[in-house]
Scaffold this motif. Structure first.
Motif, PDB file in Angstrom:
ATOM      1  N   ASP A 225     -28.320  40.205   1.561  1.00  0.00           N
ATOM      2  CA  ASP A 225     -29.141  41.826   2.856  1.00  0.00           C
ATOM      3  C   ASP A 225     -28.857  42.631   2.230  1.00  0.00           C
ATOM      4  OD1 ASP A 225     -31.313  39.392   4.370  1.00  0.00           O
ATOM      5  OD2 ASP A 225     -29.264  38.990   4.844  1.00  0.00           O
ATOM      6  N   ARG A 226     -28.186  43.589   2.217  1.00  0.00           N
ATOM      7  CA  ARG A 226     -27.585  44.851   2.078  1.00  0.00           C
ATOM      8  C   ARG A 226     -28.319  45.321   1.135  1.00  0.00           C
ATOM      9  NH1 ARG A 226     -22.581  43.779   5.353  1.00  0.00           N
ATOM     10  NH2 ARG A 226     -21.810  42.098   2.957  1.00  0.00           N
ATOM     11  N   GLU A 229     -31.903  45.514   1.305  1.00  0.00           N
ATOM     12  CA  GLU A 229     -32.056  47.368   1.812  1.00  0.00           C
ATOM     13  C   GLU A 229     -31.551  48.434   1.020  1.00  0.00           C
ATOM     14  OE1 GLU A 229     -33.829  47.244   4.357  1.00  0.00           O
ATOM     15  OE2 GLU A 229     -33.762  45.175   4.358  1.00  0.00           O
ATOM     16  N   ARG A 232     -34.576  48.466  -1.325  1.00  0.00           N
ATOM     17  CA  ARG A 232     -35.562  48.848  -0.762  1.00  0.00           C
ATOM     18  C   ARG A 232     -36.034  50.707  -0.118  1.00  0.00           C
ATOM     19  NH1 ARG A 232     -38.629  45.572   2.524  1.00  0.00           N
ATOM     20  NH2 ARG A 232     -36.682  44.699   3.320  1.00  0.00           N
ATOM     21  N   THR A 372     -38.262  38.653   5.600  1.00  0.00           N
ATOM     22  CA  THR A 372     -37.634  39.157   5.895  1.00  0.00           C
ATOM     23  C   THR A 372     -39.338  39.252   7.459  1.00  0.00           C
ATOM     24  OG1 THR A 372     -39.236  41.455   5.576  1.00  0.00           O
ATOM     25  CG2 THR A 372     -37.066  40.801   4.812  1.00  0.00           C
TER      26      THR A 372
END
Lengths: 691, 154
Positions: A225-226, A229, A232, A372
């Protein structure tokens, strides 16, 4: 031989449908159908049908999830067809089993004889015994799947934790048509063929890239998940302004290129003219808005790829995956695992393909891919915006001619539907597998754009035409009821308009134009139960909507009581439905309640917002849905009927929307023709009256 | 290491203390009954009770649980007896797809602990932070009201 059900002809092997597990004495009869549990309770209803078909107690039946290699291919779980298609099929399978393994009592000996049947037996070669009296069908059996869900046991796809599991995420583009310009420094680029340690400093997180398709895979979900991000924030995209003017969707839908979908053109149907009543209606783009983000689990090995998906059509998904990656379909296995309700073609298939693309980079390891929340709302297929113009000629207080033009994008982009894989990541690959424009199911299957565009009423000569827009940047596909939502909203709003024009009561006006006794019954019953004509509190209006889903499915009439002050509050819905012979009365009621409640949300709250570049409904604040304290009381009344069973899950949506609009008109004297029917729409309608 | 109590048992977990409690529950402790719905604290599917207060575990870093007591949906039937809210939901078939229902069970159980006489409007208001997309709302409210009469563990 009696008439063979189509799904027996296409799946003639006994072992595709029935097996015995758990030992000969205490054996459970496993029934494997091709229809998937989507939260609609179908596994329970089909278990009831199977129990009666096999003349077994319900607790001897275990429903097994659909599986491309082991179970029958029954196409999609969609269109309110599961009971209709599977009931006769199970009756045949059970009749054959009883013919070969009977007598059915004592049960243990019967089950042991079923266990001894040849699984390769051809079901089309044995005359089935006649059906036995219903024992399970017709009872409100509790849902087989609910205890796991209510007690918090593993049940959903994202709950799977196979040995060696890796977690995956995909970075979707920031806007429609965006192309990845560069990936951040420090990431080790992978071509999708091998696993190596990455340059992120986070052990075990790997970048997978193929063209503009970018994902991350890793041992620990938190790290993945990190990493997503970080990716992104760091990635750089070329973006363009491709989206239409959100403030003029009807105008946009009517412009550009279209495929014509003629339904009916009878001599004398009205065109534009001063002697006809005319009105136009619209709905915006909507999101399926599943509570669970879509997920997929895939394992890539030398022998092929094994996929677990919550797709509505695992066989079509298998073929689409194989076509997109140039694989032998025989090496792709897809099995169904439950996820949250999808309400149509959401991102389930896309997520499965994402999982396959990530798994290909880490052979031998199962990869659990989850979308997501923003991606689920904005990158899953949208339900198409639609607009319709209706015209009617009135003579002596009766309708003497009718026309209905409806403009929409196509209502299906399902994998394989128009000969293309139709999986979203395909468009981003270095060797792209493009996404075709959405199309519509054939008219014989109920159509899409034109679903329920034909009025149920006696209206004189009729002209009904769909105009399917083929040049849109937005990807649309099936959401519950397809075009029937807007078409019924339009027809039933228009019927009220016409009733008022002639000075007639809306219920009496409908009954004046309605011949079918089952239709007349649900309309009259809904009005009677709701107290039609009674005095109502101030600021409250009452309206009715009726339709027969797909012209041959369930009859459904709904009366809405709506309070309009600063807000539009739907207080009560009375639902009367004739779904033919009811397999599970509580299950049918539940589907109708849910359909009516969800349609209330569509009608008064929902609209996918966008600017010229990006979809903006990325969370539950930007794409609000109905909350508990906004939910109407819903009462459902089922008509006793011996007619063939129909589905119940898509019967209520159109009638609900029209009933609400008609109630608002009753309360305020203003007609809102463009959904959503929110306070802003009412202000606009009032302003239009004064202007 | 972060130490806290989950459903009555003490646990110690390693890793980044900023990791969401939800991820720790599902991946490290095997308690997958708490569901991931949005990761934004807006849907309620991941609701757990933290010292009696209902929180979205997707937005609660695990360090906030240090030394405290977490109850998940699994903990409400830990002794094998479903919580009255769970039993009432099953009795009334008050769920369709069931993905939202873990968080709703946790929220409703906390509500009835604090307000055993909550009426329908209060139950609905309390559940406004829990989204249901299938349209089972009214059945769920009726089930929670029915659970009021049912003594815990009875």
């Amino acid at each position: 031989m009696t008439d063979l059900p189509p799904h027996v002809i296409t799946n003639p092997r006994l072992g595709s449908w029935v097996a015995v597990a758990g030992g000969v004495d205490g054996g459970m009869v496993e029934v494997r159908v091709g229809k998937a549990e989507l939260g609609q309770g179908i596994a329970t209803a089909l278990a009831q049908l199977a129990a009666d078909a096999l003349a077994l107690p319900l607790d001897r039946i275990r429903m097994v999830a659909p599986h491309t290699a082991l179970g029958p291919d029954q196409g999609l779980t969609a269109g309110s067809l599961s009971v209709l298609q599977t009931g006769p099929t199970l009756a045949h399978v059970g009749g054959v089993v009883r013919a070969l393994a009977g007598p059915t009592s004592p049960v243990a000996e019967y089950v042991a004889r079923i266990a001894g049947l040849d699984p390769t037996l051809d079901l089309t070669t044995v005359e089935p015994l006649a059906p036995v009296a219903a024992a399970a069908v017709g009872r409100s059996e509790p849902r087989l799947d609910l205890p796991d869900k209510v007690l918090g046991r593993p049940r959903f796809l994202a709950d799977l934790r196979p040995e060696g599991l890796l977690h995956g995420r995909v970075l979707r583009p920031p806007s429609v048509g965006a192309v990845l310009r560069s990936v951040p420094d420090g990431w080790t680029l992978r071509d999708g063929s091998s696993l190596a340690s990455s340059g992120t400093g986070k052990p075990g997180v790997t970048l997978v890239r193929d063209g503009s398709f970018v994902g991350v895979v890793g041992e620990r979900e938190a790290d993945v998940d990190r990493a997503l991000e970080q990716l992104r924030g760091d990635s750089d995209w070329d973006e363009r302004d491709l989206l239409p003017d959100p403030d003029d969707l009807p105008g946009w839908l009517r412009s550009g290129t279209h495929e014509e979908v003629p339904v009916l053109d009878e001599e004398g149907a009205p065109g534009p003219g001063s002697d006809v009543v005319e009105a136009s209606y619209s709905r915006p783009f909507l999101a399926h808005a599943s509570i669970a983000p879509s997920a997929g689990l895939a394992t890539w090995t030398d022998d092929g790829v094994h996929v677990r998906s919550h797709s509505q059509g695992i066989h079509g998904l298998r073929d689409a995956i194989a076509a997109a990656l140039d694989l032998d379909p025989g090496t792709v296995v897809v099995e169904h695992v439950e996820n949250a309700g999808c309400y149509g073609h959401n991102a389930a298939d896309d997520a499965a393909f994402d999982a396959v693309l990530l798994a290909r980079a880490v052979p031998g390891r199962p990869v659990l891919l989850r979308w997501t929340r923003p991606d689920e709302l904005t990158w899953g297929p949208l339900a198409p915006a639609m607009t319709a113009t209706l015209r009617a000629r009135l003579e002596g207080g009766r309708i003497a001619g009718w026309s209905h033009d409806v403009w929409s994008q196509g209502h299906s982009a399902r994998p394989g539907y128009s000969g293309h894989p139709g999986l979203i990541a395909g468009a981003d690959l270095a060797t792209p597998v493009p996404l075709p424009p959405s199309t519509d199911p054939p008219l014989a299957a109920g159509g899409g754009t034109t679903r329920n565009a034909l009025p149920a009423y006696d209206v004189g000569p009729r002209r009904v035409v769909g105009h399917r827009k083929t040049d849109s940047p937005l990807r649309t596909s099936a959401m519950r009821a397809l075009g029937a939502h807007l078409n019924v909203f339009a027809i039933e709003s228009f019927m009220d308009d016409l009733a008022h024009t002639t000075g007639a009561d809306p219920v009496a006006f409908r009954l004046d134009h309605l011949a079918d006794p089952r239709a007349r019954h649900v309309v009259a019953e809904a009005a009677r139960i709701a107290g039609w004509g009674e005095e109502l509190p101030e600021d409250t209006g009452r309206g009715l909507g009726y339709a027969r889903y797909k012209d041959r499915g369930a009859h459904c009439a709904i009366v809405a009581d709506v309070e309009v002050t600063d807000d539009v509050v739907v207080r009560r819905l009375v639902v009367v439905a004739d779904v033919g012979r009811v397999v599970n009365p509580d299950g049918a009621r539940s589907q109708l309640e849910g359909g009516a409640t969800q349609a209330t949300s569509w009608t008064v709250k929902e609209r996918m917002a966008f600017d010229r570049r990006r979809l903006l409904g990325t969370d539950w604040e930007a794409y609000p849905v109905l909350r508990f304290s906004e939910t109407p009381e819903v009462t459902v009344h089922l008509v006793d009927s011996d007619a063939p069973s129909t589905g119940a899950g898509e019967a209520a949506q159109g009638p609900t929307s029209a009933a609400i609009a008609n109630a608002v008109h009753h309360a305020l004297g203003v007609r809102v023709r463009d959904l959503p029917l929110d306070p802003a729409a009412i202000v606009r309608a009032i302003d239009a009256l004064g202007g | 290491m972060t130490g806290f109590e989950v459903n009555g048992a003490h646990v110690e977990v390693g890793g980044d203390p900023d990791t969401p409690l939800l991820t720790v529950l599902r991946d490290d402790l095997g308690l997958v009954g708490t569901r991931f719905g949005c990761g934004q604290g807006l849907c309620g599917a991941c609701h757990v009770s933290l010292d009696g207060a209902v929180v979205p575990s997707c937005r609660t870093p695990v360090w906030q649980a240090e030394g405290r007591s977490v109850t998940t949906v699994e903990g409400l039937s830990a002794d094998g007896t479903p919580h009255p809210v769970q039993r009432a939901i099953l009795d009334r078939q008050a769920a369709q797809c069931g993905f939202c229902i873990s968080g709703i069970v946790v929220r409703a159980a906390a509500l009835l602990d604090a307000e055993p006489d909550a009426d329908a409007a209060r139950v609905a208001e309390a559940l406004d932070g829990n989204l249901c997309r299938c349209g089972a709302h009214r059945r769920i409210v009726d089930a929670v009201l029915a659970a009021r009469q049912d003594p815990v563990g009875g």
